[in-house]
Structures are given as C-alpha cells and as structure tokens.
Write an enzyme that holds these catalytic residues in place. Structure first.
Site, PDB file in Angstrom:
ATOM      1  N   ALA A 146       0.854  -1.186   0.000  1.00  0.00           N
ATOM      2  CA  ALA A 146       0.000   0.000   0.000  1.00  0.00           C
ATOM      3  C   ALA A 146       0.888   1.233   0.000  1.00  0.00           C
ATOM      4  CB  ALA A 146      -0.896   0.002   1.231  1.00  0.00           C
ATOM      5  N   LYS A 147       0.542   2.206  -0.829  1.00  0.00           N
ATOM      6  CA  LYS A 147       1.343   3.429  -0.919  1.00  0.00           C
ATOM      7  C   LYS A 147       0.740   4.445   0.061  1.00  0.00           C
ATOM      8  CE  LYS A 147       3.585   6.238  -4.495  1.00  0.00           C
ATOM      9  NZ  LYS A 147       4.974   5.804  -4.239  1.00  0.00           N
TER      10      LYS A 147
END
Length: 316
Positions: free
Chosen positions: A157-158
């Site tokens: 996940a960014k």
C-alpha cells in the site's frame, strides 16, 4: 507564498486554487500519517498534448491502497482518472508530476477513523530530474535502518506513514555525504531505495528483488522489466544478497520521480566501471521512447490536449 499558487487543484470534485485547498493543522492524516497517495508523470507528446504515463495502473494501485486501509474514496477509479486528466488540462502542463492524495479530513483528536470524512486531492506540478546527478550516476549507502515488512505495515500500500521509514534512511544517507540510501531486510536481502525500486545487471541478466522482498510493487519497475525483456535481456526477480550489489556490473534505481537513475557507487565500493553501463543506458533510452508513446506499448499513454484545456481532455 508558494511556487504553486498559480495552479489549480482538484479537491472533492471541485477545481480550486492551490492556496485555497487548505485543512486544519490538527487534521487526522497530518497528525498520524494516515493518508494514501500516488505519484504519476506526464510527458510531452509529439502533437503537443500531455501523455500521462500508465494512468490506469497508478489509479488501480491508489484504489487498492484505499481498500487495504478501509478508506471509502467515494469516487470510482474511472472518475479519479478523469479528475487527473482535468487537472493536467486545467493547468496546461504537458510535462508534470501528478499527486493524487486521499486523507481523513477531520480534526478531532483520536486515532480512530470511524465516521471520519475522506477527502481526495489531486495536484499537477512541474518537476525536473529528481536527482541532480541523474545522468552521471549517484552514490548510495546501505542504510542502518531496515525496510519495513508486511508484518509491520502493508508494504504494497502506498501510504503516507510508510514513508517515515524512507525519510529516516534518506536523511541518514545525506548526512553521511551520499545521494541516497538502500534499504535491506532484517535478513540482509536487498529491498529498495527510500522512493525507488532497485535493479542490478550481472553477466547480461537484469536482476531485481522479488515481490517477497517486502518492496512496493512499482509501476516503473514493471515497465523496466517489460522493456528489458523486449530488448532481449533475461529478467530475474528474486531475493538478492547485499553483497551481490557490490560485485554487480551495473546498478540503477527506478521510479516515477527518479525515472531511471544509475548507481555508480555503494558504501564506497565502485559498481562496475563506476559510470552508467550499457544495459542501463539501453533501458533508459527505451523508457524515454515509451513515455512519449514511441513504442509498441502505446496503451501506457493517456493523451490530454492542453491547448483546449478541460474540454480537450481525451483518452487514448
């Protein structure tokens, strides 16, 4: 006064001036790092329009990151893609860096995100080379800080909070006189740079840490792997020992901001000949053509007419 004050940004479905898009200092995502984001580049195309590179793939990751964290974006992937095109067109930027950002727009104190509003913000700003020595190559040090793992936070996940790991590693490298850091796993395997994926070249093979190495699955990384195979190189994604980097023929970072940046020295050890290598140069040139639509991978480009502003936006 900001250098971006003349720009328009997209906030919750409306175009507003850059300086108008403000939130309280106590906003949850500012206090706790609970935002999520993407980084996308647009490049000038031969017809004068802006070519947004791999827009759909970036927005798919943005939506997936929101899903991992349970954030309700309130917009579909397609609506967000249209919003990105609208921002690029509104600012008349054929070359720019695009930052979609979703955050908890709520200034009530407390960790819980239950019933907190999620806002979505999109900006497009001019951006040149991320590293000033991009063409000649940069010097790196292996960080004393390890890359976070999926047992700590969702690494695919960014998310904003993940980048505290990156910031502390980058700051350490800069204080030591290096251009950038390289993060490893606690077991000593290569992971990535603070904001970049890493590649090695050894005996004609192109190597990169595999998905199991707790890396962000980079879109530029995927682009480089595809281009390298197109050029006839064998690409291997696997766990890579730290010492393999020291004896590599070539090494380079890649990322949306960094593009392809050669690594010529690590921990005081010269990599290969101490200059950008032939394989790195070939892949760099192929990427340069790809981002401008001059390859078979034209599906990677979303064209936006900037001459006609918003009404001229179009998918390709």
């Amino acid at each position: 006064m900001s250098q971006y004050d003349s720009l328009k940004v997209w906030l919750d479905g409306k175009m507003v001036g850059y300086s108008e898009a403000t939130v309280p200092i106590l906003t949850h995502s500012m206090q706790y790092g609970s935002g999520i984001f993407e980084g996308i580049r647009a490049y000038p195309l031969p017809d004068g329009s802006a070519g947004i590179f791999r827009l759909s793939d970036h927005m798919e990751r943005f939506v997936n990151t929101a899903r991992i964290y349970g954030m309700n974006l309130r917009y579909t992937k397609e609506e967000l893609e249209d919003a990105v095109m609208e921002v690029v067109a509104a600012n008349g930027l054929s070359s720019c860096y695009i930052r979609p950002f979703a955050f908890y727009n709520d200034d009530r104190i407390g960790l819980s995100v239950k019933d907190k509003k999620v806002s979505v913000y999109i900006a497009a700003v001019p951006l040149g080379n991320y590293f000033s020595d991009k063409n000649s190559g940069i010097r790196c040090r292996t960080s004393s800080w390890h890359r976070i793992s999926s047992s700590v936070l969702p690494v695919q996940a960014k998310a904003s909070g993940n980048y505290l790991n990156s910031i502390i590693a980058n700051s350490e490298a800069r204080r030591s006189g290096f251009d950038e850091a390289i993060l490893t796993s606690p077991e000593g395997y290569l992971a990535e740079g603070p904001g970049e994926n890493i590649f090695l070249v050894k005996k004609g093979k192109v190597l990169t840490p595999g998905d199991e190495s707790d890396i962000l699955i980079g879109i530029t990384r995927d682009t480089v792997m595809t281009i390298a195979r197109d050029l006839g190189y064998e690409v291997v994604a696997r766990q890579i020992h730290r010492e393999e980097l020291y004896i590599a023929d070539e090494a380079f970072f890649c990322g949306t901001a960094a593009e392809i940046t050669p690594i010529v020295e690590v921990d005081g050890i010269r990599i290969g000949q101490g200059r950008p290598g032939n394989v790195t140069s070939r892949i760099t040139e192929a990427l340069y053509r790809a981002v401008r639509g001059d390859t078979v991978h034209r599906e990677w480009i979303t064209s936006v007419s900037i001459a006609e502003k918003v009404s001229g936006s179009q998918r390709s």
